[in-house]
Write a protein that holds these residues in place. Structure first.
Motif, PDB file in Angstrom:
ATOM      1  N   HIS A 126      -2.185  -2.668   7.532  1.00 40.05           N
ATOM      2  CA  HIS A 126      -0.836  -2.958   8.031  1.00 40.05           C
ATOM      3  C   HIS A 126      -0.259  -4.165   7.321  1.00 40.05           C
ATOM      4  N   MET A 184       0.728  -3.323   3.782  1.00 39.95           N
ATOM      5  CA  MET A 184       1.903  -2.469   3.806  1.00 39.95           C
ATOM      6  C   MET A 184       3.151  -3.286   4.081  1.00 39.95           C
ATOM      7  N   VAL A 240       4.421  -5.161   1.135  1.00 46.66           N
ATOM      8  CA  VAL A 240       5.187  -4.284   0.244  1.00 46.66           C
ATOM      9  C   VAL A 240       6.592  -4.105   0.778  1.00 46.66           C
ATOM     10  N   TRP A 241       6.676  -3.864   2.106  1.00 43.66           N
ATOM     11  CA  TRP A 241       7.979  -3.639   2.717  1.00 43.66           C
ATOM     12  C   TRP A 241       8.874  -4.857   2.603  1.00 43.66           C
ATOM     13  N   LEU A 289      10.163  -5.203  -0.771  1.00 47.01           N
ATOM     14  CA  LEU A 289      11.182  -4.188  -1.000  1.00 47.01           C
ATOM     15  C   LEU A 289      12.503  -4.621  -0.357  1.00 47.01           C
TER      16      LEU A 289
END
Lengths: 271, 275
Positions: A29, A32, A35-36, A39
């Motif tokens: 998590h 991830m 990365v989010w 982004l």
């Protein structure tokens, strides 16, 4: 008061134990989310690059580091929303739908407190750390570009506004729950607010006209992310600080009132 | 034989799907309302381009408005939820029930997903056409050929979205933790389809990657067609339309083959309860 602190500690410990059972999820998590978050910051970076290429610098008075500071506060609050508020309140909506809220109402503590602290996702702490990282990074860039380092007043102001932001977020959430008492199938509504909250990632100068009014007064996203950042950057004027504090107080009172009225209207499973 | 059976069942499957979509219309509306990312982006880029056109294609504030409104429209018309469904059903073993039915599971999935489109269109089209008329009228192309190509590109965009999701969904046969699969798909989609920022604004290497991957045909290409293919004029635009459409449907065919292969291989590994 002491009892409530003890209850909070017990709930936190339980969440932590649950989370540690799934250690790999914890790390997965976290990665991830990194990365989010990157982004999420990409459009800002591209936007400033594109403006620089066109010979324009600041975006509505915000330099890139300043916009990053706002983004940092957004990430921090989003971590709170996803980590502490969202899981608890999804649980309450389920309780209301199935009628098991009765059990919570019977417990010898304030029901609003119990439902608000029911569940946490401790791994969101990684997001919060990322958010703080962005704030520090943005501030460093701001100082590097010749901005003044934040004094004691700025730090205190930013802290106060961050507290206000958290309370605002919480109040809006309680209001959403109160709606669940009347319109039972509402679990999607949490997604609705989460996606609305995405607007808070940009500095407030991006919103023009009616949108600015909407996001300042009706859904106070601007108060939550831009104001604390501006306080830290030394851009915020005292009247704005006062506005944020007053607004938070009003919303808090409103949500407590709405909670009481909704409870009175609750028909439970058996009646 | 099997193909004929599936084809015969398809209209009925679609009818059931439509009935389901109508029954859960409130949920559908809320799900559609949560698609705010294009609007979030639109607000930013309108402000970025407020003082003048920006980026390699000289997008103005009006262009950005039209771009993101169209992106929202295309996204809502072509989106699919098959990846969640597959993930869940493979993990929990519900897939076993599907495998027992005389209709191929992937055919059934496609019918379920496709059936929601008419209702989606009914809800999305009036609002988005009004918004486009109010704010992006002058940016939309009036070339009938490009509008026609847009209509042609939409089924391909839907098929690419659906098939790429199924392809990722098949991975659930192999990987225990399904958490990452959706994120993998969505991250690539957001970045390489032009959903987050128009592709021309992406930094060099990412842009090069996005231009090779099929994701651009899910969003960027249809949107660009209605914007009159910015950067291209007259016959050059018309030639580009044709070659892009060919590439788009070649990707559809390629993904179809890949899905068929991976599905068959994955099914052998399927070991859920009762299988």
């Amino acid at each position: 008061m002491r009892r409530y602190l003890r209850l909070l500690r017990a709930s936190l410990r339980l969440s932590l134990l649950l989370a540690m059972q799934y250690r790999w999820d914890f790390i997965g998590h976290g990665l991830m989310q990194l990365v989010w978050t990157s982004l999420g910051v990409l459009p800002l970076w591209i936007a400033y690059q594109a403006r620089a290429a066109a010979g324009l610098s600041a975006l509505g008075g915000y330099s890139f580091p300043q916009a990053l500071t706002v983004f940092g506060f957004f990430t921090l609050l989003k971590a709170l929303l996803d980590g502490a508020i969202n899981p608890s309140l999804t649980a309450v909506v389920e309780h209301i739908r199935t009628g098991t809220l009765d059990f919570i109402l019977l417990k010898p503590a304030d029901a609003q407190f119990l439902v608000s602290t029911a569940r946490q996702e401790p791994w969101r702490i990684i997001d919060a750390a990322t958010g703080i990282g962005f704030v520090v990074f943005g501030m460093a860039g701001h100082i590097h570009q010749g901005g003044a380092p934040p004094g004691l007043g700025a730090l205190l102001g930013a802290g106060l506004l961050l507290l206000c932001a958290m309370l605002l977020l919480y109040s809006i959430w309680i209001l959403v729950i109160c709606a669940a008492f009347y319109v039972v199938r509402i679990d999607n509504l949490s997604f609705l607010f989460t996606s609305l909250f995405d607007f808070a990632r940009w500095p407030r100068s991006v919103f023009r006209g009616a949108l600015h009014v909407l996001f300042t007064f009706v859904v106070p996203l601007v108060l939550m992310t831009s104001y604390p950042a501006e306080a830290l950057l030394g851009l915020l004027r005292p009247p704005q600080l006062l506005l944020a504090v007053v607004w938070t107080g009003l919303l808090l009172c409103l949500c407590r009132l709405a909670w009481r009225r909704s409870l009175a209207a609750y028909t439970s499973a058996s009646s | 034989m099997e193909i004929r059976r599936n084809l015969r069942a398809y209209p009925t499957l679609l009818r059931i799907g439509i009935a389901e979509a109508v029954a859960y219309r409130a949920e559908l509306i809320v799900w559609m309302l949560t698609t705010t990312l294009p609007l979030v982006s639109m607000v930013l880029w309108r402000a970025v381009a407020a003082e003048g056109p920006i980026g390699p294609e000289r997008f103005s504030a009006g262009d950005f408005t039209a771009y993101f409104l169209l992106a929202l429209l295309v996204r809502l018309l072509t989106s699919s939820w098959v990846l969640w469904e597959m993930n869940r059903e493979i993990r929990t073993g519900i897939m076993s029930q599907r495998l027992l039915r005389p209709v191929h599971p992937l055919v059934a999935y496609s019918a379920e997903n496709l059936a929601a489109t008419p209702l989606r269109a009914l809800l999305v089209l009036p609002v988005s056409l009004l918004l486009l008329y109010l704010y992006g009228r002058s940016e939309i192309t009036k070339d009938p050929l490009l509008v026609g190509a847009f209509v042609l590109s939409l089924p391909g965009a839907w098929a690419l979205t659906f098939l790429s999701m199924v392809l990722c969904g098949c991975l659930a046969f192999y990987i225990e933790s399904s958490l990452g699969i959706f994120h993998l798909w969505y991250t690539t989609y957001v970045l390489c389809s032009g959903y987050l920022v128009p592709l021309s604004l992406l930094p060099g290497p990412v842009r090069a990657l996005a231009e090779v991957l099929p994701f651009r045909y899910m969003l960027d290409f249809p949107v660009r067609l209605l914007l009159g293919l910015p950067g291209l004029q007259g016959s050059a635009a018309h030639a580009a339309v044709l070659s892009h459409l060919v590439v788009e449907y070649a990707y559809v065919a390629g993904l179809l083959i890949a899905v068929a292969l991976l599905w068959r291989a994955g099914l052998r590994r399927y070991a859920a309860f009762g299988a």
